[in-house]
Scaffold this motif. Structure first.
Motif, short mmCIF file in Angstrom:
data_model
loop_
_atom_site.label_atom_id
_atom_site.label_comp_id
_atom_site.label_asym_id
_atom_site.label_seq_id
_atom_site.Cartn_x
_atom_site.Cartn_y
_atom_site.Cartn_z
N THR A 152 0.77 -1.21 0.03
CA THR A 152 0.08 -0.03 0.03
C THR A 152 0.91 1.27 -0.05
N GLY A 153 2.25 1.03 0.14
CA GLY A 153 2.90 2.34 0.11
C GLY A 153 4.48 1.79 0.27
N ASP A 154 5.39 2.73 0.49
CA ASP A 154 6.79 2.44 0.37
C ASP A 154 7.17 1.40 1.42
N ASN A 155 6.77 1.47 2.64
CA ASN A 155 7.09 0.38 3.53
C ASN A 155 5.68 -0.12 4.41
N THR A 156 4.59 -0.13 3.57
CA THR A 156 3.29 -0.43 4.35
C THR A 156 2.64 -1.72 3.51
N ALA A 157 2.01 -2.25 3.96
CA ALA A 157 1.12 -3.48 3.36
C ALA A 157 0.04 -3.93 4.12
N LYS A 158 -0.88 -4.62 3.56
CA LYS A 158 -2.29 -5.00 4.29
C LYS A 158 -1.99 -6.74 3.90
N VAL A 159 -2.21 -7.46 4.88
CA VAL A 159 -2.23 -8.92 4.86
C VAL A 159 -3.55 -9.65 5.14
N GLY A 160 -3.94 -10.51 4.28
CA GLY A 160 -5.04 -11.30 4.45
C GLY A 160 -5.11 -12.85 4.11
N LEU A 161 -6.23 -13.68 3.98
CA LEU A 161 -6.14 -14.74 3.60
C LEU A 161 -6.77 -15.14 2.32
N THR A 162 -6.41 -16.06 1.63
CA THR A 162 -6.91 -16.28 0.21
C THR A 162 -8.05 -17.26 0.24
N ASP A 163 -8.75 -17.28 -0.95
CA ASP A 163 -9.94 -17.81 -1.36
C ASP A 163 -9.71 -19.51 -0.74
N PHE A 164 -8.52 -19.93 -1.33
CA PHE A 164 -8.11 -21.16 -1.14
C PHE A 164 -8.15 -21.62 0.34
N ALA A 165 -7.63 -20.55 1.07
CA ALA A 165 -7.43 -20.62 2.65
C ALA A 165 -8.82 -20.88 3.35
N GLN A 166 -9.74 -20.12 2.78
CA GLN A 166 -10.97 -20.00 3.43
C GLN A 166 -11.69 -21.08 3.24
N GLN A 167 -11.64 -21.40 1.71
CA GLN A 167 -12.16 -22.71 1.47
C GLN A 167 -11.97 -24.04 2.32
N LYS A 168 -10.61 -24.23 2.43
CA LYS A 168 -10.07 -25.34 3.18
C LYS A 168 -10.50 -25.36 4.69
N MET A 169 -10.51 -24.13 5.30
CA MET A 169 -10.90 -24.09 6.72
C MET A 169 -12.14 -24.21 6.78
N GLY A 170 -13.15 -23.72 5.82
CA GLY A 170 -14.78 -23.90 6.10
C GLY A 170 -14.89 -22.71 7.11
N LYS A 171 -16.24 -22.74 7.21
CA LYS A 171 -16.84 -21.51 7.80
C LYS A 171 -16.05 -21.09 9.14
N GLY A 212 -16.75 -14.51 9.56
CA GLY A 212 -17.04 -14.98 8.44
C GLY A 212 -16.91 -14.21 7.12
N MET A 213 -16.54 -12.67 7.56
CA MET A 213 -16.36 -11.79 6.29
C MET A 213 -15.18 -12.46 5.53
N ILE A 214 -14.14 -13.10 6.31
CA ILE A 214 -13.03 -13.85 5.37
C ILE A 214 -13.71 -14.76 4.37
N ASN A 215 -14.65 -15.50 4.80
CA ASN A 215 -15.28 -16.65 3.95
C ASN A 215 -15.99 -15.88 2.87
N ASP A 216 -17.00 -14.89 3.17
CA ASP A 216 -17.46 -14.27 2.20
C ASP A 216 -16.67 -13.48 1.23
N ASP A 217 -15.72 -12.72 1.66
CA ASP A 217 -14.93 -11.88 0.90
C ASP A 217 -13.40 -11.72 0.94
N PRO A 218 -12.76 -13.05 0.93
CA PRO A 218 -11.31 -13.22 1.37
C PRO A 218 -10.30 -11.96 0.97
N TYR A 219 -10.46 -11.68 -0.18
CA TYR A 219 -9.46 -10.60 -0.83
C TYR A 219 -9.83 -9.16 -0.46
N GLY A 220 -11.28 -8.87 -0.03
CA GLY A 220 -11.62 -7.62 0.42
C GLY A 220 -11.54 -7.57 1.86
N THR A 221 -11.01 -8.58 2.42
CA THR A 221 -10.91 -8.37 4.02
C THR A 221 -9.64 -8.62 4.44
#
Lengths: 440, 126, 481
Positions: free
Chosen positions: B19-38, B89-98
């Motif tokens: 998101t910037g020179d030294n900044t970032a956001k981290v989240g979980l992928t769709d693969f991860a949330q599918q594997k974990m389930g709800k 559950g937001m991670i399940n519903d929208d993994p790349y937006g959360t």
């Protein structure tokens, strides 16, 4: 055919044939032959049921059952309504496994949910677990709950029960965490000393209410002091006293723990007993052990399940905060049936009778020269007196009369207890014997 | 699979958004949330915590499992997504937006893949 | 079904106690709670009916076959209940003078002798209240051992196979140690190479159960314990699977230094819906000084407690353990005797092998060949091809009124179902059970969709566990006016 083995000789042969073996010994072929026992076990030969019963009865006969008990110190004789053993000896409750398969265990799950609710009501706290082993391990588990990366030290009052202190010490040593003892003054936790001990390394402070000497602690003031210093307040509470004393919640406790044995469990030489643990909502996910939650099923019916399981060992393994698996489920049910039978009025009545009988007894005993009360503070159903002679002389004299006297504390004092089971006439008899011993 | 092209991906199924020179956001992928389930609960770090690439900084729980979230970067946790405490559950519903955490002082990244490389990697894992 | 609280009627109560026969004493109001505890107000009839209704919604060994792997749900003899309920045992205060509790200490001492003989240990404590509690105690003995030898800060690693019960690694961490998880070999047994790589000067010990959690006896056990001992570590035996070998093979002879037993599994004391149990811990003589205090001692028929135990780890619980549970186990051991103990083990193994043989007709076994007292099936193929999981099969068995086997354990087998019939089932029960298992399999293969709706024949259907964990409702609350 051995005891409880349903397979007959004929069936045995059929089964071995089906598996394709000639003898049962072949089943152990994977084991090195050096490990297979050739001689019989060096224990007595098996008995019939009648013989076994007689053997255990003979052992039991070597114990002395005291018709009258004036000793507490962590195990209390209360009246157990007959409905309690009648319910908890129902075969299905006794022999069921842990309710992991919720569809087939709604009865067990609901009974635990009801127990959890009652513990919350008794302690004023928000959530309760399904039980741990006893009051001492509950205190140790509570100390573990409160530890985090920065705050790792446990402070425990010297006015707490010696068994609780010892158990907390062992658990903390196991976890490589420090324990320090808070001094007592006049038999209660020394708040001034406690203030001096609180810093930002202290995770929690544990006191007992009433404490080991029967005295009522200024729990609210201690709670304020502890929380003001950023540490957590763990309050141990006697469940009978809890019916009338200020609750842990009212004293600002983060975790309430205690020994549930007084809620319908017999003395049984120390076990099985019941550790209850209740906490604030904020601490909910740190509670160890099983917890039952209410939910709905696919048809919208009320359903109970074991929940928040991701805290537990079977899922978190080495990341679990506790290894607890089996707890004291049937004892928790016992407590629930007892509390249901007594009801709110009955619980207050038991507490009031314990309080009144103990105060009558204290007044009568302390009127015998040399048996004055050691401490001045308010007490619940236990109190300490001095003793003008070797305490064992007193205990022996009482024993001759079928009375289990108070517990000698090792420093010449005696810790007495009275419950609703002690009649006025028993107390008067006790006092007369003390007078006799005194006059010798 | 709809793997956003503007993100980078770790082998342990986290995504990183620079998101910037030294900044970032981290989240979980769709693969991860599918594997974990709800998901039923998310354990997040505290603001100010130091992160190490390849080291776990939190975990996510489903009813029957728990899984570490591995940091793909170094740095300091600036912000945690507190909404997740109430709505995992937001991670399940929208993994790349959360997003789970916002990180500052980022100087190192664990071996990260492009969207294409990650899709190929996931196909192999199946 | 309504809760006790929802059946409450204001003013309803019972009279269990006489009126107070001494002056009523009141504490200053500042010490008293502000609101009474909101407990239900019920008659005894209400309570009796309520719990009878709950009983109908529960399933005990008395209701049917209970093949839960790793739990040893054998028949719980009723004589054990009678023995434990003797007033000469139930009315004893734990702090009575020693001469008045000779019988109680004798129970502990006799059981110590019998169980030491069965396990090949030299001393035993009954203080731990459950298996996990026993694991904790046993590992603390090992921790103390290394501390006394000045290696407490060095030897901090516990080696645990990935097939272990979750309590094992959790226990190691509670003892301030960290876990080295070693993968099991393709035969489910300890991979000797990996074990050799894992041991070192930082090894505190190994935690192992044998037979292992797949129901297989690890033939390399003597080599395994030797590898750990040679590295200076100690070997801890998880006794959960003792029912396969008791009286036939002893953990002490396998090379283990301390063990825990689950009296509520192997020694037929009942499960109680989740306890109380008893996790007796035995050890070799060199670890005995570290046992929790007090220790029961017998001297020519006179019993006492040793309280001067300077090297003891302390206490893991108040008093001396779940005494009434130990009484039940003693009664059981007295009845089985030297003949009955190995006989029970042998029949447990026979039952398991017979059931395995019958189920092999359709179910894939995790490992073929002779098993011990339990075996593991895998639904991995069925899950991939037909979308029928171990959970679906388990729920379908429930639908037919049978308690399912253990699901999803051990973790190293996918879609696992672990069955342990025990020695107290007759052949016809095993045959009936096998018929049900096989019928469910056919049904699953023909109509996988139907499986996902199971069980239909139950008071509730697939409770929403996700909601239960996301929004926990952990107590009843009165309706807010």
């Amino acid at each position: 055919m051995g005891h409880y083995i349903s397979i007959t000789e004929a069936q045995r042969k059929e089964m071995l044939d089906a598996i394709g073996l000639h003898s049962a010994a072949e089943m152990y072929a994977a084991a090195p032959s050096a490990l297979i026992r050739k001689d019989a076990l060096n224990i007595p030969s098996g008995m019939s049921e009648l013989e076994a019963l007689r053997a255990v009865e003979a052992i039991a006969a070597k114990n002395k059952v005291f018709p009258t008990i004036f000793r507490g110190a962590g195990a209390y004789r209360h009246y157990i309504p007959a409905i309690v053993p009648a319910v908890v000896s129902k075969e299905t409750f006794v022999t069921a496994y842990t309710p992991y398969q919720s569809e087939i265990s709604q009865g067990i799950l609901q009974s635990i949910f009801e127990y959890q609710t009652m513990i919350c009501e008794l302690t004023g706290m928000d959530v309760s677990n399904a039980s741990v082993y006893d009051g001492a391990t509950a205190a140790a588990e509570a100390a573990a709950m409160c530890r985090d990366r920065k705050r790792t030290r446990t402070l425990i009052s010297t006015a707490a029960s010696p068994d609780v202190i010892e158990t907390v010490k062992t658990y903390c040593w196991g976890a490589n965490a420090e324990v320090s003892l808070i001094p007592a003054k006049d038999g209660v936790t020394d708040i001034e000393a406690l203030r001096g001990m609180l810093d930002d390394t202290v995770a929690c402070v544990y006191i007992a209410q009433p404490n080991y000497f029967g005295l009522i602690e200024d729990a609210k003031a201690i709670g304020q002091t502890v929380r003001g210093a950023g540490a957590k307040f763990v309050m141990g509470v006697n469940p009978i006293a809890a019916a009338i004393l200020k609750t842990p919640a009212e004293c600002g406790a983060d975790v309430a723990v205690g020994e549930g044995q007084p809620l319908g469990m017999p003395l049984s030489f120390g076990g099985p007993y019941l550790g209850f643990m209740a906490a604030t909502t904020a601490m909910m996910r740190k509670l160890p052990g099983r917890i039952v939650g209410e939910t709905t099923d696919s048809e919208g019916n009320r359903a109970f399940v074991l929940t928040l399981q991701a805290r537990e060992q079977h899922i978190r393994r080495e990341k679990a905060s506790s290894n607890i698996c089996s707890n004291e489920a049937l004892c928790a049910m016992t407590a629930a049936v007892y509390m249901a039978a007594m009801g709110p009025e009955g619980m207050k009545n038991v507490a009031s009778q314990c309080l009144s009988k103990a105060h009558y007894m204290a007044s009568e005993i302390s009127s015998v020269r040399g048996f004055s009360l050691r401490y001045k503070g308010e007490f619940f159903h236990e109190f300490v007196t001095e003793c003008p002679v070797e305490p064992d002389k007193v205990i022996s004299a009482l024993e001759e009369n079928g009375i289990l006297g108070g517990l000698p504390l090792g420093d010449g004092d005696i810790l007495w207890c009275a419950t609703e089971m002690n009649t006025k006439s028993e107390i008067d008899t006790l006092v007369n014997i003390l007078k006799e011993v005194r006059s010798k | 699979m709809n793997t956003p092209k503007n993100l980078k991906y770790s082998k342990t199924h986290e995504w990183v958004e620079v998101t910037g020179d030294n900044t970032a956001k981290v989240g979980l992928t769709d693969f991860a949330q599918q594997k974990m389930g709800k998901l039923v609960f998310v354990n997040l770090p505290i603001v100010g915590d130091e992160l190490s690439p390849g080291e776990p900084f939190g975990d996510v729980e489903s009813v029957k499992a728990v899984s570490d979230v591995i940091s793909p970067v170094d740095g300091i946790v600036e912000e945690v997504n507190e909404e997740l405490l109430d709505f995992p559950g937001m991670i399940n519903d929208d993994p790349y937006g959360t997003w789970l955490v916002k990180v500052s002082g980022v100087s190192r990244y664990e071996d990260l893949m492009t969207a294409e490389e990650y899709e190929a990697f996931c196909a192999e894992e199946e | 079904m309504k809760l006790l609280f929802e059946k409450s009627v204001t003013g309803r109560k019972s009279d269990y106690l006489p009126k107070c026969d001494v002056p009523v004493f009141g504490l200053p109001s500042g010490l008293l709670r502000e609101k009474d505890a909101l407990l239900p107000q019920l008659s005894e009839n209400d309570i009796s009916r309520h719990y009878s209704a709950l009983e109908r919604r529960a399933y005990g060994v008395n209701n049917g076959f209970y093949p839960l792997g790793s739990c040893t749900m054998k028949y719980n003899p009723k004589i054990n209940e009678k023995a434990a309920a003797l007033p000469g045992l139930t009315e004893i205060h734990p702090l009575q003078p020693l001469p008045t509790v000779q019988g109680c200490i004798e129970v502990l001492s006799d059981m110590e002798k019998a169980l030491c003989e069965i396990t090949g240990m030299d001393a035993m404590t009954f203080q731990p209240a459950a298996g996990a509690h026993g694991e904790f105690t046993g590992m603390l003995l090992i921790k103390k051992y290394h501390e006394k030898r000045g290696e407490g800060k060095i030897r901090t690693k516990v080696i645990i196979p990935d097939s272990s019960h979750g309590t094992n690694p959790a226990t190691a961490v509670m003892c301030g140690m960290s876990v080295i998880s070693i993968p099991s070999g393709s035969d489910g047994c300890v991979n000797l190479e990996k074990l050799r790589e894992a041991v070192g000067s930082d090894t505190a010990g190994l935690m192992l159960t044998n037979p292992n959690t797949l129901g297989i006896f690890d033939r390399n056990i003597l080599e395994i314990t030797k590898i750990v001992h040679d590295a200076g570590g100690l070997c801890y035996y998880d006794g959960a699977n003792l029912n396969a070998v008791m009286g036939i093979i002893r953990p002490g002879d396998m090379g283990f230094d301390c063990v825990h037993l689950n009296l509520h599994k192997t020694f037929a004391t009942p499960h109680g819906g989740g306890g109380p149990g008893s996790g007796a811990v035995g050890c070799k003589a060199f670890l005995a000084p570290y046992l929790p205090k007090p220790q029961a001692v017998s001297d020519c028929g006179e019993f006492s407690f040793k309280v001067d135990c300077p090297d003891s780890i302390g206490k893991v619980k108040a008093f001396c353990g779940n005494f009434a549970v130990v009484v039940r186990a003693l009664t059981y051991v007295l009845m089985l005797g030297c003949e009955g103990v190995p006989e029970a083990a042998e029949h447990a193994v026979l039952s398991a092998n017979y059931l395995k043989k019958r189920l092999s007709e359709k179910y894939t076994m995790a490992f073929d060949g002779i098993c011990m007292h339990e075996f593991v099936m895998t639904l991995e193929k069925e899950a991939k091809e037909k979308n029928v999981s171990a959970l679906d099969v388990a729920k379908a068995l429930l639908d037919r009124g049978m308690h399912p086997p253990t699901m999803y354990f051990p973790l190293i087998v996918h879609e696992a179902l672990m069955a342990e019939p025990t020695e107290t089932e007759g052949k016809e029960t095993l045959d009936e059970a096998a018929d049900i298992f096989l019928a469910v399999y056919d049904e699953a293969m023909n109509d996988p969709e139907k499986m996902h709706l199971m069980p239909r024949n139950a008071p509730v259907h697939r409770p929403d566990e996700v909601e239960a964990a996301r929004s926990p409702h952990l107590r009843w609350k009165p309706d807010v006016q």
